[in-house]
Design a protein around this motif. Structure first.
Motif, short mmCIF file in Angstrom:
data_model
loop_
_atom_site.label_atom_id
_atom_site.label_comp_id
_atom_site.label_asym_id
_atom_site.label_seq_id
_atom_site.Cartn_x
_atom_site.Cartn_y
_atom_site.Cartn_z
N VAL A 192 -20.80 76.66 36.12
CA VAL A 192 -20.91 77.92 35.37
C VAL A 192 -19.78 78.86 35.79
CG1 VAL A 192 -22.35 79.96 34.98
CG2 VAL A 192 -23.40 77.68 35.00
N SER A 193 -19.54 78.91 37.08
CA SER A 193 -18.55 79.85 37.58
C SER A 193 -17.12 79.46 37.15
CB SER A 193 -18.70 79.99 39.09
OG SER A 193 -17.53 79.68 39.75
N LEU A 194 -16.86 78.16 37.06
CA LEU A 194 -15.49 77.73 36.75
C LEU A 194 -15.25 77.40 35.28
CD1 LEU A 194 -14.76 75.34 39.79
CD2 LEU A 194 -13.98 77.68 39.50
N HIS A 195 -16.29 77.56 34.44
CA HIS A 195 -16.18 76.95 33.11
C HIS A 195 -15.06 77.50 32.23
CE1 HIS A 195 -18.69 80.33 31.47
NE2 HIS A 195 -18.07 80.05 30.35
N MET A 196 -14.52 78.66 32.54
CA MET A 196 -13.45 79.19 31.70
C MET A 196 -12.05 78.86 32.21
SD MET A 196 -15.16 82.76 30.67
CE MET A 196 -14.38 83.56 32.00
#
Ligand code: ATP
Ligand code: MG
Length: 475
Positions: free
Chosen positions: A338-342
């Protein structure tokens, strides 16, 4: 009457029939085995449910002894059930029963009953089919609720009045939606309406059981089917309110944002084509979970969801705890996704530089491939030109990742020069300078100034030490 004896050739079935004949009890195969057999669903056979008009425990014990002396039988006296494992199949035995329910619990009061009583207490017509195992009727199909027709029409329907069925045991609402998703069936109209009217009753079901069903929905080939039904029936708002909140579009000054619920479901379906990893699929469900709470309208920029990845990362463990999902490395994995998804998207929007790719590899570590799978699933634009552009950029990111991976082992980064070596070289006690040198070396590697190896890192350490006016120990 339909007879299925050609399909039930396993020697255990014959043995169960023979023992039942001797005891004078009628015995049947029920539930999922019969349903999947008639559906022609080719699954690895893992469990078979046997119901006998008599004692299930006694039957299991006798059959096991006849099959192989010493075969272990697990007996659950408080449920009146027993099981053994043979040929890697679990055979579960229960005596035919009648059930009556109280308002506050999904655990019924149980009495001995007939086969018909037992079929009535089952959740759906397609799960209430029974095949007789006694020798004089071996293979006969007993179908009091016309489950075969429902199988043909791919319909899920309760044997008795659905409001009562669901109020008695609200877990059945989750099972209905789970089977509809797994089997690609439609829930019959009155049955669906009853789920809507009884949805609040889900509160008496344990979180573990609910999550178990969510996980089965999640592992289906098209999970969106289940999530849409959960939403429509009101269950989603009760069990996953954060996901419910993704639904809807707001418009200000004529500018709308996309409906994040439907976008999320598309991402979950897309990722399910590429992975069976339950936790990666959960990551897809939760990747935008903080969009509703971070949403702002900016006169200049339009809709923003600032830092939704980091806020989302913090929401994950709270949700996992409430749902009684594991709080170990599975939860951490979902948080990381979730934290790295972008990151890969942002990266592919700009020029794909080596140092940005190196930083991504450093942060994602061994989970880099899963992260790329998530990001590719996240491209749900309807604009084909955009999709082509993003996919091409991702391809570039993947190639660069591979290239850099071969040159610099960054996946599980271990500093090539240790703190001890720095202390040793400059004759230092523990101090701030050690940290400064260590992070300077890491930065130099990530920026591509030096390669990730001992020799170059050592030289770089000497250079940094000199800048800090440190002197090397004479030896
Ligand atoms: P699968 O094993 O593929 O999940 P199944 O139908 O075998 O599907 P089980 O949970 O193994 O499901 O249950 C076996 C049978 O027991 C079901 O087919 C159904 O007849 C009955 N059953 C299970 N749970 C319930 C329930 N909550 N209410 C009523 N009947 C149930
Ligand atoms: Mg089963």
């Amino acid at each position: 009457m339909q007879n299925l004896k050609e399909h039930i050739t396993h020697l255990v079935f014959k043995q169960i029939g023979a023992v039942s004949d001797r005891q004078g009890n009628d015995t049947y195969i029920v539930g999922g085995f019969v349903r999947d057999l008639l559906l022609g669903r080719n699954r690895q056979l893992s469990d078979v449910d046997i119901v006998t008009v008599g004692s299930g425990i006694e039957l299991a014990t006798r059959v096991a002894a006849a099959l192989r002396p010493g075969l272990k039988v697990s007996v659950f006296h408080n449920f009146g059930t027993a099981m053994f494992r043979y040929d890697e199949i679990d055979f579960e035995f229960v005596g035919a029963r009648r059930e009556s329910y109280r308002l506050e619990s999904r655990k019924p009061i149980v009495e001995d009953g007939t086969l018909e009583d037992d079929q009535q207490r089952r959740d759906f017509t397609i799960n209430a089919l029974a095949i007789c195992l006694n020798s004089n009727r071996f293979g006969d199909l007993l179908d009091p609720f016309d489950g075969v027709t429902d199988l043909e029409n791919r319909i899920l329907k309760t044997p008795l009045a659905p409001e009562i069925t669901f109020s008695d045991d609200p877990l059945r609402m989750m099972r209905a939606i789970r089977f509809a998703t797994q089997l690609d069936f439609v829930i019959e109209e009155n049955t669906l309406a009853a789920i809507e009217s009884q949805s609040k009753r889900i509160e008496i079901v344990s979180k573990e059981r609910v999550s178990d069903e969510i996980n089965k929905i999640m592992l289906s080939s098209k999970p969106s089917v289940g999530f849409k039904l959960l939403e429509k029936t009101g269950l989603l708002a009760l069990i996953l309110p954060e996901v419910q909140n993704l639904k809807g579009r707001e418009t200000i000054n004529g500018i709308g944002h996309k409906d994040n619920f439907y976008h999320t479901l598309e991402v979950v379906d897309r990722i399910s084509k590429n992975t069976d990893n339950l936790w990666l699929r959960w990551s897809a469900l939760l990747h935008d979970i903080a969009k509703p709470v971070t949403k702002r309208f900016d006169q200049r920029l339009g809709w923003t969801f600032h830092a939704h990845n980091f806020v989302g990362e913090r929401m994950v463990p709270k949700m996992f705890e409430r749902l009684k999902l594991p709080l170990n490395e599975k939860c951490k994995f979902v948080q990381k996704m979730v934290s790295l998804h972008m990151r890969p998207i942002v990266l592919s929007e700009e020029e794909v530089t080596d140092s940005a790719v190196r930083r991504l590899l450093f942060d994602a570590g061994d989970d880099i491939d899963d992260l790329m799978t998530l990001c590719e699933a996240d491209i749900t634009s309807k604009n084909p030109d955009k999709v082509i552009k993003y996919m091409a950029n991702f391809q570039l990111v993947r190639e660069k990742l591979k290239d850099i991976e071969e040159r610099d082992a960054l996946r599980n980064f271990q500093p090539p020069v240790t703190g001890e070596l720095i202390m040793e070289t400059f004759d230092l006690k523990p101090c701030r300078e050690i940290g400064i040198i260590k992070s300077a070396i890491k930065e130099a590697i990530l920026e591509g100034e030096i390669h990730n190896n001992y020799e170059e890192a050592y030289q770089y350490m000497l250079k940094k030490g000199a800048e800090l006016k440190l002197v090397t120990k004479e030896n």
